[in-house]
Design a protein around this motif. Structure first.
Motif, PDB file in Angstrom:
ATOM      1  N   LEU A   4      -2.346  -9.003 -36.126  1.00  0.00           N
ATOM      2  CA  LEU A   4      -3.560  -9.344 -36.853  1.00  0.00           C
ATOM      3  C   LEU A   4      -3.429  -8.995 -38.323  1.00  0.00           C
ATOM      4  O   LEU A   4      -4.209  -8.255 -38.854  1.00  0.00           O
ATOM      5  N   VAL A   7      -6.659 -10.492 -40.212  1.00  0.00           N
ATOM      6  CA  VAL A   7      -8.035 -10.327 -39.774  1.00  0.00           C
ATOM      7  C   VAL A   7      -8.546  -8.994 -40.299  1.00  0.00           C
ATOM      8  O   VAL A   7      -8.185  -7.955 -39.806  1.00  0.00           O
ATOM      9  N   LEU A  32     -14.282  -8.939 -33.691  1.00  0.00           N
ATOM     10  CA  LEU A  32     -13.031  -9.419 -33.142  1.00  0.00           C
ATOM     11  C   LEU A  32     -12.592  -8.540 -31.995  1.00  0.00           C
ATOM     12  O   LEU A  32     -12.509  -7.330 -32.121  1.00  0.00           O
ATOM     13  N   HIS A 339     -14.854 -23.272 -32.723  1.00  0.00           N
ATOM     14  CA  HIS A 339     -15.771 -22.163 -32.448  1.00  0.00           C
ATOM     15  C   HIS A 339     -16.819 -22.610 -31.426  1.00  0.00           C
ATOM     16  O   HIS A 339     -17.304 -23.743 -31.461  1.00  0.00           O
ATOM     17  N   SER A 463      -1.752 -16.016 -37.139  1.00  0.00           N
ATOM     18  CA  SER A 463      -2.952 -15.246 -36.798  1.00  0.00           C
ATOM     19  C   SER A 463      -4.156 -15.728 -37.602  1.00  0.00           C
ATOM     20  O   SER A 463      -5.276 -15.808 -37.088  1.00  0.00           O
ATOM     21  N   SER A 466      -5.391 -18.982 -36.090  1.00  0.00           N
ATOM     22  CA  SER A 466      -6.088 -18.757 -34.825  1.00  0.00           C
ATOM     23  C   SER A 466      -7.504 -18.252 -35.054  1.00  0.00           C
ATOM     24  O   SER A 466      -8.447 -18.681 -34.383  1.00  0.00           O
ATOM     25  N   ALA A 467      -7.672 -17.334 -36.003  1.00  0.00           N
ATOM     26  CA  ALA A 467      -9.000 -16.785 -36.285  1.00  0.00           C
ATOM     27  C   ALA A 467      -9.920 -17.853 -36.861  1.00  0.00           C
ATOM     28  O   ALA A 467     -11.091 -17.957 -36.491  1.00  0.00           O
ATOM     29  N   PHE A 472     -13.501 -15.650 -33.619  1.00  0.00           N
ATOM     30  CA  PHE A 472     -13.268 -14.243 -33.305  1.00  0.00           C
ATOM     31  C   PHE A 472     -13.606 -13.901 -31.859  1.00  0.00           C
ATOM     32  O   PHE A 472     -13.056 -12.980 -31.286  1.00  0.00           O
ATOM     33  N   PHE A 475     -10.514 -14.638 -29.858  1.00  0.00           N
ATOM     34  CA  PHE A 475      -9.246 -14.421 -30.561  1.00  0.00           C
ATOM     35  C   PHE A 475      -8.220 -13.704 -29.689  1.00  0.00           C
ATOM     36  O   PHE A 475      -7.058 -14.102 -29.630  1.00  0.00           O
ATOM     37  N   TYR A 479      -5.000 -16.053 -29.187  1.00  0.00           N
ATOM     38  CA  TYR A 479      -3.842 -15.608 -29.963  1.00  0.00           C
ATOM     39  C   TYR A 479      -2.846 -14.852 -29.085  1.00  0.00           C
ATOM     40  O   TYR A 479      -1.634 -15.020 -29.209  1.00  0.00           O
TER      41      TYR A 479
END
Length: 563
Positions: A4, A7, A32, A339, A463, A466-467, A472, A475, A479
């Motif tokens: 991460l 993030v 997250l 999302h 990463s 993916s976020a 989140f 995630f 991920y």
């Protein structure tokens, strides 16, 4: 490896879409989760001892000490196995797996025979796979039991790995592969559990994460330092002595986890903002002479808490943080694409399929190069001494590249679109592939320089992608699944080694071209899809904004109803 790296503070304050204001209070903070399990599978109740704590509840000096300690032990434990290229010559000189060579190979005096090379590289392959697959259980353990338990587990794994490696030559079984694997597993446990420390100083979370990530990248230099000492001592400081001395590191981690490091994670910005709002929403309905003093003390305590939280995050509402996140999300062009979707819907989407294929191929290329760099350039340059020089340069450049790239990576990801970032990633990977096939010294040095800068850029981009795309809430699942699949696919390195030695007579160019072509095709498909979807999303947002735009009458103009 960077589970991460992009993030920050474990969460984001997310602005709600128009028409959903009623939900804003409950969804203000999107924390997250590192857990690989979908949200509906997570335990509904967090143990009392693992409830997050506000940073203002811990003395300033202690929080600083915790961050310094985390940087130190990450520097000596987080990613040491990725310094494999530096320790491999030591293992060869110590004749590790030399007994697997045929009498003919021994008689010819080959530096490394086929079986020896395969087993040495398998040691790194298994470790690389273990590092990536470990993301799955680590996430669940961190969410359920907190950072202290993760750190303690990591210290025991590192100790087991060091002991196995130290006494591998005396054991009745192969202790090198499991020893290196335990060293690989211990690293993520202590590294990932340290990320929550970015919430100790929310206004400086980016700097704290950069320090931790820099420590991770620099940790690969540990084996380089050992190799220098080994050569200086003319082999007397052999692996057994080194790994017994290394036991100081896991012992240190264990002690500080028990007595210094936090038992539970620090609260995120969103959780602190919520605490402020809850404190300010409390009203005293009934006050008489008997309760006035008590109520006044409570009010003063709430005001003190609000003041301390405001000092931490800069404002009561976190609006500054929110505006920054909104700006970065808009620049991305693909933020929020998946999302709110279920994990199943996300995993079967082209977004997931394409980024996973690209990650699988690129991770295989990266780890294959790390494991075989000396052999590759010994063939390409036709000189063992030249290959040693390239290998030494690589050992030094690998940790430095991560340190140099970190600030620039953050700027690029925050100020350019995801389509641009992925295009740059594919272009750089293609250039590295081309340079890796050229039999020239200048090409070798250029290849190494690009590689050490590209590696952290690639891991961070995956990463970050993916976020932004998957969100989140899922995630940890999405991920973790991407990295797990990519890690398992790394077992193909043994096959690539075998093909290189037996089919192509140690010529690495054909395998490099195959990997280059696959990465270019998949990368181009990924960029094409992301660019197309970004264009569609931009059009949809314009339509959405137009629908919610209200008619505004200019000052002095008459309303149509009055004409």
């Amino acid at each position: 490896m960077s589970l991460l790296e992009r993030v920050t503070s474990f969460e984001s304050l997310v602005p709600e879409r128009r028409g959903s204001r009623s939900e804003s209070a409950s969804s203000r903070d999107r924390k997250l989760s590192f857990s690989p399990l979908p949200g509906s599978w997570d335990p509904p109740i967090v143990p009392e001892g693992q409830q997050p704590i506000g940073a203002f509840e811990v003395p300033y000096a202690k929080r600083v000490l915790q961050i310094v300690i985390a940087v130190i032990y990450c520097l000596f434990a987080a990613g040491i196995v990725f310094g494999y290229a530096a320790i491999k010559p030591v293992l060869i000189r110590e004749q590790v797996y030399r007994k697997l060579c045929t009498p003919d190979e021994v008689e010819r005096g080959v530096r490394t025979c086929y079986e020896q090379e395969i087993h040495l590289n398998l040691m790194f392959t298994v470790a690389a796979v273990g590092t990536n697959v470990a993301a799955l259980p680590i996430g669940a353990i961190l969410d359920a039991y907190g950072p202290r338990v993760c750190g303690i587990i990591g210290s025991f794994l590192l100790a087991i790995g060091a002991v196995l490696f130290a006494f591998a030559w005396q054991l009745p079984f192969d202790g090198y592969i499991p020893g290196y694997l335990f060293l690989a597993l211990g690293g993520p446990f202590v590294f990932i559990s340290s990320f929550q420390l970015s919430n100790a100083f929310p206004k400086h979370s980016g700097l704290i994460l950069a320090l931790l990530t820099g420590a991770f990248d620099s940790s690969s230099a540990l084996f380089l330092m050992y190799r220098i000492i080994y050569q200086w001592s003319n082999g007397t400081f052999w692996p057994k002595k080194f790994f017994l001395v290394y036991l100081v590191v896991p012992i240190f981690i264990l002690i500080v986890q028990i007595f210094v490091m936090p038992k539970a994670s620090y609260k995120t910005i969103g959780e602190l903002v919520r605490q402020v709002e809850q404190a300010e929403d409390i009203y005293d309905d009934q006050i008489d002479e008997n309760t006035a003093l008590l109520q006044d003390e409570r009010r003063q305590h709430r005001q003190s808490v609000v003041s301390e939280i405001t000092d931490l995050i800069g404002s009561k509402s976190g609006v500054t943080h929110l505006k920054k996140e909104e700006k970065k999300n808009k620049i991305s062009g693909v933020w929020g694409a998946m999302h709110g979707k279920t994990v199943k819907e996300q995993i079967i989407s082209p977004w997931f399929v394409l980024i996973t294929l690209f990650t699988v191929i690129q991770m295989t290329r990266i780890n294959f190069f790390v494991a075989t760099i000396r052999k590759q350039y010994e063939f390409l340059l036709g000189s063992y001494d030249a290959a040693v020089e390239i290998n030494t340069f690589f050992d030094i450049a690998l940790p430095l590249g991560g340190l140099l790239a970190i600030p620039f990576i953050g700027v690029v990801l925050d100020h350019t679109s995801t389509f641009f970032v992925l295009s740059a990633l594919v272009a750089t990977a293609t250039m590295i592939g081309v340079l890796g096939c050229l039999p020239y010294t200048w090409a070798a040095y250029a290849n190494v320089c690009l590689f050490v800068l590209y590696r952290p850029f690639y891991y961070t981009t995956v990463s970050d992608f993916s976020a932004k795309v998957f969100g989140f809430r899922t995630f940890g699942t999405v991920y973790g699944f991407i990295i797990c699949l990519a890690g398992l696919f790394n077992f193909t390195q043994s096959g690539l080694d075998a093909v290189t030695h037996q089919v192509f007579n140690s010529n690495p160019v054909p395998v490099n071209i195959i990997l280059l072509s696959a990465a270019f095709l998949v990368g181009s498909a990924l960029c094409g899809y992301v660019g197309w979807r970004a264009y569609q999303m931009r059009r949809e947002n314009l339509v959405h904004e137009a629908e919610w735009t209200r008619e505004t009458i200019m000052p002095g103009a008459q309303s149509p109803d009055r004409l």
